[in-house]
Design a protein around this motif. Structure first.
Motif, short mmCIF file in Angstrom:
data_model
loop_
_atom_site.label_atom_id
_atom_site.label_comp_id
_atom_site.label_asym_id
_atom_site.label_seq_id
_atom_site.Cartn_x
_atom_site.Cartn_y
_atom_site.Cartn_z
N PHE B 123 0.83 -1.20 0.00
CA PHE B 123 0.00 0.00 0.00
C PHE B 123 0.86 1.26 0.00
O PHE B 123 0.61 2.22 -0.71
N THR B 124 1.87 1.23 0.85
CA THR B 124 2.78 2.37 0.93
C THR B 124 4.11 1.82 1.41
O THR B 124 4.26 0.64 1.62
N TRP B 132 2.46 10.13 -3.31
CA TRP B 132 1.85 9.89 -4.61
C TRP B 132 1.89 11.20 -5.41
O TRP B 132 1.93 12.28 -4.82
N MET B 443 0.88 14.13 -3.09
CA MET B 443 0.12 13.72 -1.91
C MET B 443 1.07 12.94 -1.01
O MET B 443 1.76 12.03 -1.48
N LEU B 445 1.81 10.65 2.39
CA LEU B 445 1.15 9.66 3.25
C LEU B 445 0.66 10.27 4.55
O LEU B 445 -0.48 10.07 4.95
N LEU B 448 -2.47 12.31 4.00
CA LEU B 448 -3.64 11.49 3.66
C LEU B 448 -4.12 10.69 4.87
O LEU B 448 -5.31 10.57 5.11
N GLU B 449 -3.18 10.18 5.65
CA GLU B 449 -3.54 9.42 6.85
C GLU B 449 -4.28 10.32 7.85
O GLU B 449 -5.28 9.93 8.42
N PHE B 452 -7.66 11.10 6.58
CA PHE B 452 -8.50 9.89 6.62
C PHE B 452 -9.01 9.64 8.03
O PHE B 452 -10.20 9.42 8.24
N ALA B 455 -11.51 12.19 8.92
CA ALA B 455 -12.77 12.00 8.18
C ALA B 455 -13.61 10.89 8.77
O ALA B 455 -14.83 10.99 8.82
N ILE B 456 -12.97 9.83 9.21
CA ILE B 456 -13.79 8.73 9.73
C ILE B 456 -14.06 8.86 11.23
O ILE B 456 -14.85 8.12 11.78
N CYS B 458 -14.99 11.99 12.58
CA CYS B 458 -16.03 12.97 12.82
C CYS B 458 -17.40 12.40 12.48
O CYS B 458 -17.55 11.58 11.60
N LYS B 459 -18.35 12.82 13.19
CA LYS B 459 -19.71 12.29 13.03
C LYS B 459 -20.41 13.01 11.87
O LYS B 459 -20.33 14.18 11.71
#
Lengths: 493, 459
Positions: B123-124, B132, B443, B445, B448-449, B452, B455-456, B458-459
């Motif tokens: 993946f990385t 990237w 981009m 890592l 992006l991490e 990510f 993002a996941i 927060c409600k």
């Protein structure tokens, strides 16, 4: 919404390997001291050993073997005639994403239609990131207890609720675009028949609409890509979904390229091109430089086929969220984002590895943005580019997608070994991604459609099981449920 | 617009059978079937295989494409495959077998490596693998640029630039721009970090650099007369020790490099007295002081700074070394913050092993890169490092032919040039000069991490 869009689970039937020798994780040896007592047949729970008459054994069906952890046959053999070892060839099969276990377990599912029970890992690979580091968190006791038949895996594709077709698919999964030329007819028809069986879709890719696909019109997405190869008014009118391909995850920003060798006379006719010449699809659409230009394209399709759903396939740049919202305002029904590690028939290695972001990062980015803009429930978000397993699909949905598109998983179901030689010479040596007359005779569409139907069947079983454990009646309840996920962070090896 | 740059490639076969990834294993016990799995090999590898008596290897290990057809079709189940242990042993933890093998392929064919299926790697990863490059969904340049109908320029300027131009009251230009050299590709041939380099290798590299019109560094004391046809592209490198004895090489040189030390500017001043149009580069170790020293050097008027990491791209003299891409990013940002970045050319080296590394290190803030180990690898070096211990070379580097070797190097650079254009085309960037420090088109890592996880969460 009907709860059971798939009226009955499509027929699963055994579709064994088309090769004489199955590649297996374990090798079972039987030496000459065997006295044919049949003890091994008795103790083996998965049917590896089979007597052929009273005096001999047929070859052990090693691909069914559970391995050293079981060893029942070895331990019970009075003669010590049996031994089981890990197949040393395993290190040659598979890679970080598609480990040998994932390849073998996909074969198992395609053969049997069932979730593997022989100890093979069938959910995660070894990439050290993304789906392989995400886990679905299951509650100890689901809030509601559901029976399998109460659980729906169907999703609607038209969320604009406009005058276009109200398409619903039985599984949150459809088949990725693969052109005639990049793959052969047995593959294309197999995909279409499996799509029909599961009331979902397959996609023509760029390169035209083969006449043998006509019986499957209602399950075909036709693609309009930058080269416009094979796009005719008739093809646009035939289908319920038209897909614009702006970019592809494996080679974002590089367009498409059919190698000259794969441009056979039959392929050339469909593409209205000269046989043997390499065909390039440019990047990008030379007529699109803005959302307004893009809307013009969408309108053009709608003028020809007012009932068609329009899907927009893009790859995953930093501003993929802006691209998605642009597609929404251009009145697309589906935004399909294809992550950087997606499959391909041919792409520069530098592009496959480096350009654009992995799909796992892109899904929540787009989902959250569409939500913040207040339009998330008006557009269908489809993710692809590295969806290998049913669990990957569930995770992608929990991250925020409505459904997924698969490509490589289908190829593997047809016994692709990921040797990555799809592009060289006559194309795929295993007859999948080629139109070479001799090579495509390796299998027919009966076999391929059964393998793919079986795979989807196993995925359906797994998705239902996941929803059951989560206490959800519908896969639609899982969309964007980040709280159902646990992330371990990337692991750099 | 500069003249269109094109690299002519000439397919150039290796002298030795390259170490293949596969070990083709075949048991005894052929049944002699009429329809033999060997005969139906799509790639005819059983027909074309031979025994290489020099290396004692079967060429099938290199020819086999690992499709498993024979393994699965042979009635006697005679075939199997394993990873060739020789292949696994190639190179080291950074210069991995895959880098070496793809460099061989590019040096032989001059082509961009292309394959089917998705990316087969993790993946990385470490270093360059944790970033990237971006793409642009709808902007130009386009595939037209990649195919040459439009022009994507990979050229850069070496030298110092004025921050602004000054004019007198009549509107006449009074500032005189310092000399610069335009090179058609953002690459310089570096001095090798280790290993033996013989005359023919040196001549081949110089011949290739000359053909490509890019500079080649050479330790001043290693210069020999046969190199004189290539003087135009040679960039002699001086240390405090060699300056006095070798300074005659400065006459006529366009570029020269000086290994950093505290009174470096004095040497450069002396050199410019000998050759006033000389463009001077300072070779500076990438360590914790590199950023501050760079800043000082720019204030002192240096024209090029060549920052070098170790041969695996790591920081020098650090317990927890940073990687070249991160160090270059930091230095670039520091110089931008001081508003002096544009005055100087920054070349970086150490661990540049793939075309993508070149694009990425420029995105991180370098103007160009100096390449080293990939040059002997293009000539079949296996990075076994035997030469560093005085042992014999398994690919007989001492016997290479200059014309053959220069073609291999040109091929490799041709393939890199095409790949650089591919990623620039995808990014929508027309000029390598504009790629520099353009992290908006990259981009990372860590970013992006972080996004990510946020993002996941927060409600």
């Amino acid at each position: 919404m009907s709860n059971n869009i798939v009226e009955s689970v499509p027929g699963v039937a055994l579709a064994p390997s088309r090769y004489r020798n199955q590649i297996s994780k374990y090798i079972v040896y039987r030496d000459k001291t065997c006295i044919n007592c049949g003890k091994c047949v008795e103790v083996c729970t998965v049917g590896v050993h089979q007597q052929a008459g009273t005096s001999s054994f047929s070859r052990p069906e090693e691909h069914k073997c559970v391995g050293i952890s079981c060893n029942a046959c070895v331990d019970s053999c009075p003669q010590g005639a049996l031994s089981v070892i890990i197949n040393p060839m395993m290190e040659m099969l598979g890679d970080y994403r598609w480990t040998n276990d994932l390849i073998l377990s996909t074969w198992y599912q395609a053969e049997t239609g069932k979730v593997p029970t022989n100890g093979l890992e069938y959910s995660v690979g070894n990439s050290g990131g993304g789906f392989d580091r995400l886990k679905i968190k299951f509650p100890e006791n689901p809030s509601i207890k559901l029976k399998n038949e109460e659980i729906s895996t169907a999703i609607p594709l038209n969320r604009r609720n406009d005058s276009a077709h109200r398409v619903e698919i039985g599984l949150p999964v459809y088949g990725g675009g693969m052109s005639f030329g990049s793959v052969g007819l047995s593959t294309i028809i197999g995909k279409a028949r499996a799509a029909k069986a599961w009331n979902t879709f397959t996609c023509t890719g760029e390169g035209g609409y083969h006449t043998t696909l006509y019986p499957y019109d209602d399950h075909v997405i036709t693609q309009v890509a930058t080269g416009l190869f094979g796009v005719r008014e008739d093809t646009i009118k035939r289908v319920k979904i038209v897909e614009f391909k702006y970019a592809q995850g494996a080679k974002p920003g590089l367009g498409g390229h059919l190698l000259g060798d794969k441009n056979t006379p039959e392929v050339a006719v469909m593409r209205e091109a000269l046989p043997g010449s390499a065909l390039f699809s440019p990047f990008p659409f030379h007529s699109v430089y803005s959302v307004e230009d893009h809307k013009k394209h969408v309108d053009w399709i709608k003028a020809m086929n007012p009932k068609a759903l329009v899907s927009v396939k893009v790859s995953t740049p930093t501003d993929v969220d802006m691209v998605a919202i642009g597609s929404y305002y251009a009145e697309a029904h589906i935004i399909h984002i294809d992550g950087s590690y997606g499959g391909t028939g041919a792409a520069p290695n530098i592009a496959k590895k480096n350009i654009a972001m992995p799909i796992e990062y892109a899904i929540p980015k787009v989902h959250n943005f569409l939500k913040a803009e207040g339009v998330r429930d008006k557009i269908t978000l489809i993710a692809s580019g590295g969806i290998r397993t049913a669990q990957d699909a569930a995770k992608a949905i929990a991250l925020g997608a409505d459904g997924v598109v698969i490509g490589t998983a289908e190829m593997v179901a047809l016994e692709c070994v990921r040797c990555a030689n799809c592009e060289s010479g006559r194309g795929c040596p295993r007859g999948i991604a080629t139109t070479d007359k001799e090579l495509t005779h390796h299998f027919d569409s009966d076999w391929s459609s059964q393998r793919l139907t079986n795979l989807l069947s196993s995925w359906h079983t797994q998705l239902v099981d996941i929803l059951k454990k989560l206490g959800m009646r519908s896969i639609q309840e899982l969309v964007g449920r980040h709280d159902c996920l646990e992330y371990e962070g990337v692991k750099i090896g | 617009m500069p003249e269109k740059y094109h690299i002519n490639i000439t397919p150039t076969l290796p002298r030795f059978t390259p170490v293949g990834k596969v070990s083709a294993i075949e048991r005894d016990g052929c049944l002699g079937c009429a329809k033999c799995a060997k005969k139906s090999c799509v790639y005819d590898v059983y027909k074309n295989r031979s025994f290489d008596s020099k290396q004692l290897t079967d060429t099938i290990d290199y020819l086999c494409k690992n499709c498993f057809r024979c393994v699965q079709e042979c009635k006697g189940r005679l075939f199997s495959r394993a990873i060739n242990p020789e292949y696994k042993r190639l190179g080291d933890s950074y210069w991995k077998p895959d880098i070496i093998a793809t460099t061989w392929y590019q040096a032989e064919t001059g082509k961009i490596p292309v394959s089917g299926a998705g990316y087969l790697g993790p993946f990385t990863g470490h270093g360059f693998d944790s970033m990237w490059t971006d793409m642009s969904e709808i902007v130009r340049p386009t595939r037209d640029g990649i195919h040459g109908r439009e022009y994507i320029s990979t050229s850069i300027d070496l030298g110092r630039k004025l921050v602004s131009l000054e004019f007198d009251t009549q509107g006449h230009l009074v500032s005189s721009p310092p000399p610069t050299i335009n090179i058609p590709m953002p690459i310089i041939f570096n001095i090798l970090p280790f290993g033996k380099i013989n005359k023919n290798m040196r001549l081949a590299m110089a011949k290739a650099a000359n053909k490509l019109d890019i500079p080649m560094l050479i330790e001043a004391e290693e210069y020999f007369d046969e190199l004189s046809p290539y003087n135009k592209i040679l960039m002699p490198q001086f240390s405090a020790k060699t300056f006095e004895t070798q300074k005659k090489l400065l006459t006529g040189a366009r570029l020269a490099e000086f290994i950093y030390e505290e009174n470096i500017m004095e040497y450069i001043a002396q050199a410019k007295k000998i050759n006033s149009s000389l463009i001077a580069s300072v070779r500076l170790k990438l360590d914790k002081n590199a950023a501050d020293i760079s800043q000082k050097l720019i204030q002192d008027g240096v024209e090029i700074i060549h920052l070098y990491a170790d041969y695996q791209g790591n920081e020098h003299d650090a317990a927890q070394p940073r990687f070249i891409k991160d160090m270059v990013r930091d230095i670039h940002r520091q110089l931008v913050a001081k508003s002096i970045r544009d005055e100087v050319t920054i070349i970086v080296s150490g661990g540049i092993g793939l075309a993508e590394h070149l694009a990425k290190v420029i995105l991180c803030g370098a103007d160009g890169a100096a390449v080293d180990l990939i040059l002997p690898i293009a000539l079949e070096c296996r990075v076994c490092k035997r030469c560093t211990k005085g042992l014999s070379c398994p690919v007989e580097m001492e016997k290479i032919d200059v014309a053959w070797a220069s073609r291999r190097i040109i091929n490799l650079m041709g393939a890199w040039h095409s790949q650089l254009i591919e990623v620039m085309g995808a990014m929508g960037i027309r000029e390598a000069r504009r790629l520099r420090g353009e992290t908006g088109r990259a981009m990372f890592l860590e970013d992006l991490e972080r996004d990510f996880v946020n993002a996941i969460m927060c409600k």
